[in-house]
Design a protein around this motif. Sequence first.
Motif, PDB file in Angstrom:
ATOM      1  N   VAL A 120      58.681  19.496 -11.976  1.00  0.00           N
ATOM      2  CA  VAL A 120      59.572  19.647 -10.794  1.00  0.00           C
ATOM      3  C   VAL A 120      60.704  20.284 -11.439  1.00  0.00           C
ATOM      4  O   VAL A 120      61.442  19.460 -12.247  1.00  0.00           O
ATOM      5  CB  VAL A 120      59.769  18.618  -9.977  1.00  0.00           C
ATOM      6  CG1 VAL A 120      61.008  19.186  -8.959  1.00  0.00           C
ATOM      7  CG2 VAL A 120      58.956  18.113  -9.132  1.00  0.00           C
ATOM      8  N   VAL A 142      58.330  24.334  -7.857  1.00  0.00           N
ATOM      9  CA  VAL A 142      57.170  23.719  -8.877  1.00  0.00           C
ATOM     10  C   VAL A 142      55.789  24.772  -8.466  1.00  0.00           C
ATOM     11  O   VAL A 142      55.725  25.078  -7.521  1.00  0.00           O
ATOM     12  CB  VAL A 142      56.845  22.063  -8.390  1.00  0.00           C
ATOM     13  CG1 VAL A 142      56.133  22.087  -6.956  1.00  0.00           C
ATOM     14  CG2 VAL A 142      55.837  21.384  -9.342  1.00  0.00           C
ATOM     15  N   ALA A 163      52.259  20.063  -4.075  1.00  0.00           N
ATOM     16  CA  ALA A 163      53.664  20.540  -4.312  1.00  0.00           C
ATOM     17  C   ALA A 163      54.645  19.308  -3.398  1.00  0.00           C
ATOM     18  O   ALA A 163      55.771  18.758  -4.148  1.00  0.00           O
ATOM     19  CB  ALA A 163      54.308  21.590  -3.626  1.00  0.00           C
ATOM     20  N   ALA A 170      52.025  24.505  -8.157  1.00  0.00           N
ATOM     21  CA  ALA A 170      51.096  23.582  -7.982  1.00  0.00           C
ATOM     22  C   ALA A 170      49.898  24.292  -7.298  1.00  0.00           C
ATOM     23  O   ALA A 170      50.110  25.185  -6.929  1.00  0.00           O
ATOM     24  CB  ALA A 170      51.865  22.543  -6.897  1.00  0.00           C
ATOM     25  N   THR A 186      58.600  28.020 -13.298  1.00  0.00           N
ATOM     26  CA  THR A 186      57.465  27.091 -12.799  1.00  0.00           C
ATOM     27  C   THR A 186      56.185  27.331 -13.792  1.00  0.00           C
ATOM     28  O   THR A 186      55.460  26.102 -13.922  1.00  0.00           O
ATOM     29  CB  THR A 186      57.427  27.130 -11.617  1.00  0.00           C
ATOM     30  OG1 THR A 186      56.833  28.535 -11.071  1.00  0.00           O
ATOM     31  CG2 THR A 186      58.707  26.849 -10.789  1.00  0.00           C
ATOM     32  N   THR A 192      53.720  28.939  -6.742  1.00  0.00           N
ATOM     33  CA  THR A 192      54.931  28.502  -6.788  1.00  0.00           C
ATOM     34  C   THR A 192      55.627  28.084  -5.617  1.00  0.00           C
ATOM     35  O   THR A 192      55.603  29.190  -4.641  1.00  0.00           O
ATOM     36  CB  THR A 192      55.963  29.365  -7.523  1.00  0.00           C
ATOM     37  OG1 THR A 192      55.515  29.706  -9.043  1.00  0.00           O
ATOM     38  CG2 THR A 192      57.386  28.842  -7.689  1.00  0.00           C
ATOM     39  N   PHE A 193      56.031  27.096  -5.318  1.00  0.00           N
ATOM     40  CA  PHE A 193      56.595  26.312  -3.977  1.00  0.00           C
ATOM     41  C   PHE A 193      58.309  26.048  -4.032  1.00  0.00           C
ATOM     42  O   PHE A 193      58.266  25.741  -5.346  1.00  0.00           O
ATOM     43  CB  PHE A 193      55.823  25.255  -3.376  1.00  0.00           C
ATOM     44  CG  PHE A 193      54.321  25.595  -3.209  1.00  0.00           C
ATOM     45  CD1 PHE A 193      53.926  26.234  -1.925  1.00  0.00           C
ATOM     46  CD2 PHE A 193      53.456  25.055  -4.159  1.00  0.00           C
ATOM     47  CE1 PHE A 193      52.647  26.610  -1.860  1.00  0.00           C
ATOM     48  CE2 PHE A 193      52.207  25.307  -3.885  1.00  0.00           C
ATOM     49  CZ  PHE A 193      51.793  26.236  -2.686  1.00  0.00           C
ATOM     50  N   GLN A 194      58.775  26.300  -3.054  1.00  0.00           N
ATOM     51  CA  GLN A 194      60.340  26.006  -3.401  1.00  0.00           C
ATOM     52  C   GLN A 194      60.914  25.269  -2.022  1.00  0.00           C
ATOM     53  O   GLN A 194      60.344  25.589  -1.021  1.00  0.00           O
ATOM     54  CB  GLN A 194      61.071  27.469  -3.460  1.00  0.00           C
ATOM     55  CG  GLN A 194      62.582  27.411  -3.618  1.00  0.00           C
ATOM     56  CD  GLN A 194      63.150  28.760  -3.711  1.00  0.00           C
ATOM     57  OE1 GLN A 194      62.727  29.531  -3.990  1.00  0.00           O
ATOM     58  NE2 GLN A 194      64.646  28.548  -3.766  1.00  0.00           N
ATOM     59  N   TRP A 201      57.388  16.787  -5.302  1.00  0.00           N
ATOM     60  CA  TRP A 201      58.574  16.372  -4.848  1.00  0.00           C
ATOM     61  C   TRP A 201      59.056  15.070  -4.473  1.00  0.00           C
ATOM     62  O   TRP A 201      60.150  14.760  -4.372  1.00  0.00           O
ATOM     63  CB  TRP A 201      58.950  17.541  -3.858  1.00  0.00           C
ATOM     64  CG  TRP A 201      59.017  18.899  -4.201  1.00  0.00           C
ATOM     65  CD1 TRP A 201      59.420  19.224  -5.598  1.00  0.00           C
ATOM     66  CD2 TRP A 201      58.828  19.958  -3.546  1.00  0.00           C
ATOM     67  NE1 TRP A 201      59.259  20.665  -5.651  1.00  0.00           N
ATOM     68  CE2 TRP A 201      59.073  21.069  -4.350  1.00  0.00           C
ATOM     69  CE3 TRP A 201      58.351  20.232  -2.111  1.00  0.00           C
ATOM     70  CZ2 TRP A 201      58.429  22.660  -3.772  1.00  0.00           C
ATOM     71  CZ3 TRP A 201      58.155  21.547  -1.703  1.00  0.00           C
ATOM     72  CH2 TRP A 201      58.179  22.773  -2.375  1.00  0.00           C
ATOM     73  N   GLU A 226      56.465  29.193  -0.215  1.00  0.00           N
ATOM     74  CA  GLU A 226      55.904  29.568  -1.187  1.00  0.00           C
ATOM     75  C   GLU A 226      56.835  30.924  -1.642  1.00  0.00           C
ATOM     76  O   GLU A 226      57.124  31.441  -0.845  1.00  0.00           O
ATOM     77  CB  GLU A 226      54.321  30.129  -0.984  1.00  0.00           C
ATOM     78  CG  GLU A 226      53.727  30.709  -2.436  1.00  0.00           C
ATOM     79  CD  GLU A 226      52.287  31.159  -2.013  1.00  0.00           C
ATOM     80  OE1 GLU A 226      51.786  31.706  -2.902  1.00  0.00           O
ATOM     81  OE2 GLU A 226      51.978  30.864  -1.109  1.00  0.00           O
TER      82      GLU A 226
END
Length: 214
Positions: A74, A31, A39, A33, A67, A19-21, A43, A57
């Motif tokens: 997204v 998301v 990611a 990914a 997510t 999970t990335f932010q 985006w 992350e």
Amino acid sequence: MPKKPASRPAGKPARKLKTFQTSLGFFDLAVAAPSMKAALEAWGASSNLFHQGAARETDDPGIVAATMAQPGIVLRRPVGSNEPFAEHAGLPTTLPGPEPGRPRKSHRASQRPSSRTTDEAADSKAALAFAWAQKQRDATRRKEEAALAKLRARREAAVAKAEAALDKARREHEARAGAIDAERAAIDERADAEAERWRREKERLEEALRKARA
């Protein structure tokens, strides 16, 4: 970095995802990914936000759960808020408050700044709404341009196909017409030969008739 929770939604390929932010525009984005590159692509980022320190992350259980329930989608929330991430999110509704430590003025003196603050809030809200509408218009325009490009490509393909069919038919016609012309030339040659043969034969027979009458 701490490991993500071991429990994952059933049926989701969570073991291969992270999970990335990040934050872009008026929204925090998250998301699930398989990589930072994936990611960034999800985006639509034009630069490496991770190298810039603008993306990371996350192992926040709530964000991870949201997510992982919709991998590759997204999710958004108003920037700077603690609202749950969702596929569709509203614009931010709060604005930064006044700077702390400023002494309060008299009631009469504070009325005008309050009015200005209200106007500024309304202007900021209108600017947010305009920017969002413009973003939506740009997205719609890109979709329309893509649709027009596809239509143009189909039209060009249809034109090319029709031109190829016309060229093929023209070549077949020219070949057949050439064969007919050749046959006509052969027939004309045979007709000329027959006319010459008849001329000589007629002269011979007429000469024989004259001798028979003499």
